[in-house]
Structure formats: structure tokens, C-alpha cells
Design a protein around this motif. Structure first.
Motif, PDB file in Angstrom:
ATOM      1  N   THR A   1      -0.329 -17.360   5.913  1.00 35.33           N
ATOM      2  CA  THR A   1      -0.948 -15.947   5.641  1.00 35.33           C
ATOM      3  C   THR A   1      -2.512 -16.055   4.956  1.00 35.33           C
ATOM      4  OG1 THR A   1       0.103 -16.171   3.678  1.00 35.33           O
ATOM      5  CG2 THR A   1       1.293 -15.190   5.438  1.00 35.33           C
TER       6      THR A   1
ATOM      7  N   VAL B   1       1.040  -9.100   5.179  1.00 37.19           N
ATOM      8  CA  VAL B   1       0.714 -10.333   6.175  1.00 37.19           C
ATOM      9  C   VAL B   1       2.078 -11.324   6.081  1.00 37.19           C
ATOM     10  CG1 VAL B   1      -0.607 -12.250   6.834  1.00 37.19           C
ATOM     11  CG2 VAL B   1      -1.663 -10.053   6.025  1.00 37.19           C
ATOM     12  N   SER B   2       2.422 -11.735   7.301  1.00 35.92           N
ATOM     13  CA  SER B   2       3.657 -12.646   7.203  1.00 35.92           C
ATOM     14  C   SER B   2       3.361 -13.550   8.339  1.00 35.92           C
ATOM     15  CB  SER B   2       4.945 -12.016   7.146  1.00 35.92           C
ATOM     16  OG  SER B   2       5.009 -11.215   8.333  1.00 35.92           O
TER      17      SER B   2
ATOM     18  N   LEU C   1       1.115 -14.591  13.226  1.00 44.83           N
ATOM     19  CA  LEU C   1       0.898 -13.995  12.031  1.00 44.83           C
ATOM     20  C   LEU C   1       1.139 -12.742  12.455  1.00 44.83           C
ATOM     21  CD1 LEU C   1      -2.458 -15.235  10.414  1.00 44.83           C
ATOM     22  CD2 LEU C   1      -0.227 -15.659   9.573  1.00 44.83           C
TER      23      LEU C   1
END
Length: 185
Positions: free
Chosen positions: A34, A57-58, A65
Motif C-alpha cells: 500500500t 488503499v489496500s 492494489l
């Protein structure tokens, strides 16, 4: 000119190394991370904002992503921001989420990233040397003002040089580790 302050000089040198670590975390190594998107800024609401202030964001998969945009009206702005960051990622829109598949790194791209890591390292070393210069100038000024003796100045200059050497060596170590990570995946 400011008075000599060893603690301030050390703090500023550490800051240069920490900044380098942040810059390097944004370099892609082939695995989804991330922090890769940390340098991305997005133009929303008439201002430039870091991506993490407009989306989550992950990394749901090792090579993917996911960017969950909080306000759907910012979706295209986020997509443009990611494209402008020149990270070699092609966002795919999926509702209010951007999916960013990480392509395999070519050997050529790995070499470019390793070179970029070296450039980041060189900038950090320049920042450290600038801090050293400021410290040396402060010591000379203090001696001219008769605040310290010539012997104290020389001793303190040795301390500043040792701090510089330590932080430059740490910079080299951090860059070497990142280059190894980039080239070995």
C-alpha cells in the motif's frame, strides 16, 4: 547565524534518512504494498491532497492494489493522480473502487528502479552534507563571537563529522537493501 546545536543537527540528519526510507517505500518491487501509492497526490475540491486523504488503499492480493474512493465524484481525479505518479500502473474502475494489477517487472524496469533508488540515496546524502555544512558554519560563528574556544570548535566539528559519516553509511545501507529487494524478485 544560529548557535551550534548538536541535537538539532542529529535530528535533521535523521530526518533526511527517514525521508529517504519514505521515498524508497514508494518504489515498486513486484509485490503489492500500500505504501507504493504514498507519493500519489490527487486534485480534489480545488486542492492537491495525498491519496490517503480521499481513499482507502489496500492490498487484497499479492499482485493487486485496491483503492476505495470515499466520494464517487473524485474517482476520475484519483485515476488521473495515479496515472500522473508514473508508477507504471493501469487503474481499472470497478464501481467506486479502482483496481491496480501489478504487472511483472521487466529486467529493464528493475534496473531503472534500482537507479532511481540510488538517486534518492544521493539526494539524502546531499541533505545530510548540507546539515553538516550548517553545523560547521554555526561552530565557526560561535568561535568568532568568542562563545567557544578553538579546541571546543575542533572537538565539535569532529562530532558533526562522525554524525555525518554515521548517517551517510545508514543511507548507503538502506539504499543497498532496497536495490537488492528490487533486483532479486
Amino acid at each position: 547565524m544560529a548557535k551550534y546545536d548538536k541535537a538539532d543537527i542529529e535530528r535533521r540528519m535523521k530526518g533526511a534518512v527517514e525521508s529517504l526510507k519514505g521515498d524508497l517505500s514508494g518504489l515498486r518491487t513486484g509485490r503489492a504494498n500500500t505504501s507504493l501509492l504514498d507519493p500519489v497526490v490527487v486534485e480534489v475540491y480545488g486542492a492537491m491532497m495525498p491519496l490517503n486523504q480521499v481513499a482507502t488503499v489496500s492490498a487484497p492480493e499479492p499482485r493487486m492494489l485496491s483503492v476505495q474512493v470515499w466520494d464517487k465524484s473524485n474517482l476520475t481525479a484519483v485515476e488521473k493522480g495515479i496515472a500522473k505518479a508514473n508508477l507504471g500502473l493501469n487503474p481499472m474502475i470497478d464501481g467506486q473502487t479502482l483496481r491496480l494489477p501489478l504487472p511483472d517487472l521487466t529486467q529493464e524496469r528493475r534496473k531503472e528502479l534500482a537507479k532511481l533508488a540510488g538517486e534518492y540515496g544521493e539526494k539524502a546524502k546531499i541533505a545530510i552534507r548540507n546539515v553538516r555544512r550548517d553545523g560547521m558554519e554555526a561552530l565557526k560563528d560561535d568561535e568568532k563571537k568568542k562563545d567557544i574556544s578553538e579546541d571546543d570548535r575542533k572537538r565539535s566539528e569532529d562530532d558533526v563529522q562522525k554524525l555525518t559519516d554515521t548517517h551517510v553509511a545508514e543511507t548507503d545501507t538502506v539504499v543497498a537493501a532496497k536495490v537488492k529487494e528490487i533486483l532479486s524478485q
